[in-house]
Design an enzyme around this catalytic site. Structure first.
Site, PDB file in Angstrom:
ATOM      1  N   SER A 170       0.442  -1.141  -0.073  1.00 50.56           N
ATOM      2  CA  SER A 170       0.008  -0.094   0.016  1.00 50.56           C
ATOM      3  C   SER A 170       0.960   1.678   0.075  1.00 50.56           C
ATOM      4  CB  SER A 170      -0.956  -0.599   1.453  1.00 50.56           C
ATOM      5  OG  SER A 170      -1.440   1.052   1.250  1.00 50.56           O
ATOM      6  N   THR A 171       0.982   2.149   1.272  1.00 49.83           N
ATOM      7  CA  THR A 171       1.472   3.293   1.121  1.00 49.83           C
ATOM      8  C   THR A 171       3.222   2.815   0.692  1.00 49.83           C
ATOM      9  OG1 THR A 171      -0.348   4.113   2.432  1.00 49.83           O
ATOM     10  CG2 THR A 171       2.025   5.221   1.737  1.00 49.83           C
ATOM     11  N   HIS A 197      -2.413  -1.332  -3.491  1.00 49.18           N
ATOM     12  CA  HIS A 197      -3.856   0.057  -3.277  1.00 49.18           C
ATOM     13  C   HIS A 197      -2.809   0.807  -3.791  1.00 49.18           C
ATOM     14  CE1 HIS A 197      -4.706  -2.523   1.085  1.00 49.18           C
ATOM     15  NE2 HIS A 197      -5.105  -3.514  -0.120  1.00 49.18           N
ATOM     16  N   MET A 287      -0.638   1.239   4.750  1.00 50.53           N
ATOM     17  CA  MET A 287      -1.628   0.979   6.293  1.00 50.53           C
ATOM     18  C   MET A 287      -2.488   0.589   6.347  1.00 50.53           C
ATOM     19  SD  MET A 287      -2.297   5.525   5.827  1.00 50.53           S
ATOM     20  CE  MET A 287      -0.392   6.418   6.056  1.00 50.53           C
ATOM     21  N   ASP A 290      -4.839  -5.026   5.596  1.00 48.74           N
ATOM     22  CA  ASP A 290      -5.113  -5.857   4.229  1.00 48.74           C
ATOM     23  C   ASP A 290      -4.490  -6.986   4.659  1.00 48.74           C
ATOM     24  OD1 ASP A 290      -6.095  -6.221   2.212  1.00 48.74           O
ATOM     25  OD2 ASP A 290      -5.896  -4.871   1.256  1.00 48.74           O
TER      26      ASP A 290
END
Length: 353
Positions: A170-171, A197, A287, A290
């Site tokens: 993600s991030t 993401h 973050m 998931d």
């Protein structure tokens, strides 16, 4: 208050972004800049908490400005792009490689049915990025392909036959994934599945950027596609991605998980069911949570599981959750992940340092 600097060469866009950000009571826009040079000056003088950055600007573009800011006055930077063209979008990911934390599509105009949702997403992203502790970025050299070395890391599974690698991020994920893929040999013997993401509209450009910067064949996954060794498959926008026993990708419109579609959890469950112990699966920077519980499920199925360590993660949310759940057999710094993957697939499941 979160102090934000808005950087864009269009006066109309600057005013629009200021209007959106100022609508939140905890955000204050401390200034605007119409090119990278002006942005650098404001950063030095006013020390914003977050910067929204355009890419295509006169005098100094957003890529060069991002690189210089991260080398001199590290600040969380969110790239705000007004285009979805894959060729142009691919260039925005170079700014993430230089240290930007996220890329967003510019919110639709007032009156558009998507305006409110996109505006709130931008506000939420700025708030979240303001909490990230960024560090100074030095110009980095591309890592050489890892050379397997002897010496056991304490985990040997000689009976396993690794048939797939799956990674969730993600991030901070795009540059982390680039680092890993660039360090793998071009004859990597198994397929790699990725859920990253990302704001809608950027996946095609992301895949093109990864392919160009790493030399690996990177595809946005399509329904029914057969997995090929050494190829990288990225989950597309607004679809859940899974694998089936015939070695094919299946895309569905199943419900979001953790508010996400594609979801890492969805992919990881399918990998556990289809490949079990014959998989290597990991969570990178990002973050939320998931994929964390599903990584534990994979571990229970005998897969090799890993999580990126705190020091090399931009945000240690997802890998940190996996570590708390004892889901990760290995906790690895980013620069060692490619070497571990190489040794796993080339040494019948034996992990070497």
């Amino acid at each position: 208050m979160i102090k934000v600097l808005v950087v864009d060469d269009s006066p109309v866009v600057r005013e629009f972004l200021v209007h959106i950000l100022s609508s939140d009571p905890v955000i204050t826009v401390i200034g605007t800049a119409d090119d990278g040079e002006e942005a650098l000056d404001i950063v030095r003088r006013q020390r914003p908490d977050v910067i929204t950055m355009d890419i295509h600007m006169p005098k100094m573009n957003g890529l060069d400005a991002t690189r210089l800011i991260m080398e001199t006055d590290p600040t969380p930077i969110v790239i705000v792009s007004g285009t979805e063209d894959p060729t142009e979008v691919a260039t925005t990911f170079n700014a993430m490689d230089a240290g930007a934390l996220a890329v967003l599509r510019r919110p639709a105009g007032i009156g558009h049915p998507d305006h409110e949702a996109m505006a709130q997403d931008m506000i939420q992203t700025v708030k979240l990025m303001s909490e990230v502790k960024v560090i100074r970025r030095w110009p980095r050299k591309r890592p050489a392909a890892p050379t397997p070395r002897t010496g056991n890391m304490g985990l040997a599974r000689a009976s396993a036959r690794i048939r797939v690698v799956a990674i969730g991020a993600s991030t901070g994920g795009p540059p982390a994934l680039e680092t890993i893929l660039a360090a793998l040999s071009k004859d990597f013997p198994v397929p790699i599945l990725i859920v990253q993401h990302m704001a809608p509209g950027f996946i095609k450009g992301f895949a093109r950027w990864l392919a160009t910067s790493t030399g690996m064949p990177v595809h946005v996954a399509t329904h029914g596609e057969s997995l090929l060794p050494g190829h990288v498959y990225v989950a597309p926008d607004d679809h859940q991605m899974k694998v089936e026993r015939e070695g094919k990708i299946a895309l569905t419109k199943n419900d979001p998980e953790h508010g996400l579609r594609p979801s890492i959890s969805y992919l990881f469950r399918a990998v556990a069911a289809v490949y079990g112990a014959d998989a290597v699966v990991g969570l990178l920077t990002g973050m939320g949570r998931d994929g964390a519980s599903e990584l534990r499920l994979l571990k229970e199925h005998g897969a090799v599981t890993f999580a990126q360590d705190r020091d090399s993660s931009v945000v240690h949310g997802m890998p940190g959750e996996a570590i708390k759940l004892d889901a990760a057999m290995l906790v690895l710094p980013l620069e060692k992940i490619a070497a571990v993957l190489t040794n796993l697939v080339n040494h019948r499941g034996e992990i070497r340092a």
